[in-house]
Design a protein around this motif. Structure first.
Motif, mmCIF file in Angstrom:
data_model
loop_
_atom_site.group_PDB
_atom_site.id
_atom_site.type_symbol
_atom_site.label_atom_id
_atom_site.label_comp_id
_atom_site.label_asym_id
_atom_site.label_seq_id
_atom_site.Cartn_x
_atom_site.Cartn_y
_atom_site.Cartn_z
ATOM 1 N N SER A 193 -2.541 -17.716 9.106
ATOM 2 C CA SER A 193 -2.649 -16.576 9.835
ATOM 3 C C SER A 193 -3.847 -16.473 10.887
ATOM 4 C CB SER A 193 -2.819 -15.316 8.823
ATOM 5 O OG SER A 193 -3.982 -15.562 8.021
ATOM 6 N N VAL A 194 -3.946 -15.643 11.738
ATOM 7 C CA VAL A 194 -5.200 -15.231 12.622
ATOM 8 C C VAL A 194 -5.454 -13.965 12.458
ATOM 9 C CG1 VAL A 194 -5.983 -15.637 14.846
ATOM 10 C CG2 VAL A 194 -4.793 -17.367 14.017
ATOM 11 N N SER A 195 -6.478 -13.535 12.098
ATOM 12 C CA SER A 195 -6.931 -11.988 12.355
ATOM 13 C C SER A 195 -7.560 -11.581 13.641
ATOM 14 C CB SER A 195 -7.931 -11.597 10.944
ATOM 15 O OG SER A 195 -8.982 -12.063 11.400
ATOM 16 N N PHE A 196 -7.390 -10.305 14.043
ATOM 17 C CA PHE A 196 -7.753 -9.837 15.204
ATOM 18 C C PHE A 196 -8.002 -8.529 15.348
ATOM 19 C CE2 PHE A 196 -3.435 -9.465 15.724
ATOM 20 C CZ PHE A 196 -3.036 -8.283 16.485
ATOM 21 N N ILE A 219 0.946 -13.638 11.430
ATOM 22 C CA ILE A 219 1.273 -14.718 10.391
ATOM 23 C C ILE A 219 2.310 -15.369 10.713
ATOM 24 C CG2 ILE A 219 2.105 -14.408 7.965
ATOM 25 C CD1 ILE A 219 1.219 -11.734 7.752
ATOM 26 N N ARG A 220 2.362 -16.640 10.584
ATOM 27 C CA ARG A 220 3.510 -17.706 10.720
ATOM 28 C C ARG A 220 4.211 -17.560 9.444
ATOM 29 N NH1 ARG A 220 6.201 -22.509 12.735
ATOM 30 N NH2 ARG A 220 7.677 -22.405 11.264
ATOM 31 N N LEU A 221 5.481 -17.252 9.628
ATOM 32 C CA LEU A 221 6.509 -16.936 8.662
ATOM 33 C C LEU A 221 7.218 -18.412 8.492
ATOM 34 C CD1 LEU A 221 8.093 -13.608 9.901
ATOM 35 C CD2 LEU A 221 6.431 -13.919 7.941
ATOM 36 N N PRO A 222 7.667 -18.496 6.960
ATOM 37 C CA PRO A 222 8.453 -19.557 6.717
ATOM 38 C C PRO A 222 9.634 -19.767 7.496
ATOM 39 C CG PRO A 222 7.807 -18.553 4.808
ATOM 40 C CD PRO A 222 7.652 -17.690 5.922
ATOM 41 N N VAL A 257 11.464 -18.791 18.646
ATOM 42 C CA VAL A 257 10.150 -18.961 18.390
ATOM 43 C C VAL A 257 9.432 -17.727 18.036
ATOM 44 C CG1 VAL A 257 7.752 -19.684 19.334
ATOM 45 C CG2 VAL A 257 10.185 -20.627 20.238
ATOM 46 N N LYS A 258 9.874 -16.553 18.655
ATOM 47 C CA LYS A 258 9.309 -15.215 18.180
ATOM 48 C C LYS A 258 9.394 -14.943 16.777
ATOM 49 C CE LYS A 258 8.787 -10.544 20.401
ATOM 50 N NZ LYS A 258 9.279 -9.651 21.412
ATOM 51 N N GLY A 259 10.767 -15.295 16.372
ATOM 52 C CA GLY A 259 11.064 -14.776 14.936
ATOM 53 C C GLY A 259 10.335 -15.377 14.040
ATOM 54 N N LYS A 260 9.428 -16.536 14.375
ATOM 55 C CA LYS A 260 8.747 -17.228 13.301
ATOM 56 C C LYS A 260 7.334 -16.384 13.117
ATOM 57 C CE LYS A 260 10.345 -21.553 14.249
ATOM 58 N NZ LYS A 260 10.343 -23.012 14.833
ATOM 59 N N PHE A 261 7.325 -15.318 13.990
ATOM 60 C CA PHE A 261 5.742 -14.867 13.632
ATOM 61 C C PHE A 261 5.973 -13.193 13.566
ATOM 62 C CE2 PHE A 261 5.431 -18.342 16.564
ATOM 63 C CZ PHE A 261 3.997 -19.076 15.741
ATOM 64 N N TYR A 262 4.758 -12.735 12.767
ATOM 65 C CA TYR A 262 5.056 -11.417 12.265
ATOM 66 C C TYR A 262 3.617 -10.931 12.690
ATOM 67 C CZ TYR A 262 4.945 -7.438 8.766
ATOM 68 O OH TYR A 262 5.205 -6.372 8.372
ATOM 69 N N VAL A 263 3.612 -9.742 13.544
ATOM 70 C CA VAL A 263 2.205 -9.524 13.791
ATOM 71 C C VAL A 263 1.967 -7.906 13.267
ATOM 72 C CG1 VAL A 263 0.550 -9.035 15.691
ATOM 73 C CG2 VAL A 263 2.455 -10.764 16.111
ATOM 74 N N VAL A 307 -7.699 -0.182 4.856
ATOM 75 C CA VAL A 307 -7.299 -1.657 5.459
ATOM 76 C C VAL A 307 -6.982 -2.392 4.235
ATOM 77 C CG1 VAL A 307 -8.130 -3.805 6.666
ATOM 78 C CG2 VAL A 307 -8.962 -1.375 7.261
ATOM 79 N N THR A 308 -5.815 -2.891 4.215
ATOM 80 C CA THR A 308 -4.971 -3.763 3.578
ATOM 81 C C THR A 308 -5.553 -5.203 3.273
ATOM 82 O OG1 THR A 308 -3.351 -4.361 4.614
ATOM 83 C CG2 THR A 308 -3.023 -2.469 3.265
ATOM 84 N N THR A 309 -5.646 -6.055 2.340
ATOM 85 C CA THR A 309 -6.060 -7.349 2.158
ATOM 86 C C THR A 309 -4.783 -8.129 2.150
ATOM 87 O OG1 THR A 309 -7.915 -6.512 0.812
ATOM 88 C CG2 THR A 309 -7.420 -8.864 0.924
ATOM 89 N N TYR A 310 -4.948 -9.230 3.012
ATOM 90 C CA TYR A 310 -3.774 -10.429 2.833
ATOM 91 C C TYR A 310 -3.851 -11.210 1.681
ATOM 92 C CZ TYR A 310 -0.905 -14.257 4.793
ATOM 93 O OH TYR A 310 -0.173 -15.256 5.150
#
Ligand code: FES
Length: 216
Positions: A61-64, A91-94, A105-111, A122-125
């Motif tokens: 994952s990358v936070s922003f 988040i890069r999904l399995p 490609v888009k389905g692999k990511f959840y933003v 704010v939730t924690t990953y």
């Protein structure tokens, strides 16, 4: 029968109510309940938040921060513009989860917007299953978002679905595009701007805040 000209208008009644200190405290909530105030997100410029090539591992994952201007009108129709920062996470999904979402490609990511849909802490990953069990008392198959305020838990393998309340809505997500190697956020979830502070019972602490953790 004609209305008496001495009958107070709705706006006048609201103004009188707002003169009371306790009611002023509830201004923002009152505005929503009686439908005289409003918030509108002003479109922000597209923002590059991560590269496809840096998120190759499942659940990496990358936070922003996503800065958004919000135009608000109070009960007097006075307009103000404030800036809000939304904590975002790509988040890069399995592959098996991505396939269920339509693949590509888009389905692999959840933003996702990490604000809890209960009262916007704010939730924690959380990725570690033992940690999830310890803090949320759940045997998780995959990473979860955990809210420290009233312990809601959201399943990130199922589009942010609520696993444990008091939150009732899934996590909000960002709109995004993939441009070559870039993941570009193009907008916020419209449901996030319709967020309502909730029933009066929730405002007055129906759900206890844990000691040492962020308040309401
Ligand atoms: S703010 Fe997250 S559970 Fe209440």
């Amino acid at each position: 029968m004609a209305k008496s000209s001495r009958a107070p208008s709705r706006r006048r009644v609201v103004k009188l109510l707002l003169a009371l200190p306790f009611v002023r405290f509830l201004d923002a909530y009152l505005a929503r309940f009686i439908g005289l105030g409003s918030d509108t997100a002003i479109a922000a410029a597209p923002l590059r938040v991560a590269k496809v090539s840096e998120l190759t591992q499942p659940w990496s994952s990358v936070s922003f921060p996503y800065r958004l201007k919000v135009r608000s009108k109070d009960v007097y129709k006075k307009e103000t513009v404030t800036e809000e920062t939304i904590p975002g996470l790509v988040i890069r999904l399995p592959d098996d989860v991505a396939e269920k979402r339509g693949g590509g490609v888009k389905g692999k990511f959840y933003v996702v917007d990490l604000h809890c849909t209960h009262q916007r802490c704010v939730t924690t990953y959380l990725q570690d299953k033992n940690e999830i069990r310890a803090v949320a008392d759940i045997d998780a198959k995959n990473p979860m978002a955990y809210c420290p305020c009233h312990r809601s838990v959201f399943d990130l393998g199922q589009g942010g679905k609520v696993v444990k309340g008091p939150a009732k809505q899934p996590l909000w997500k960002f709109e995004f595009d993939i441009k070559k190697d870039e993941i570009v956020v193009t907008g916020v979830d419209p449901k996030a701007s319709q967020w309502d502070p909730g029933r009066p019972g929730e405002l007055f602490g129906e759900y206890p805040v844990r000691e040492g953790e962020p308040g309401l």
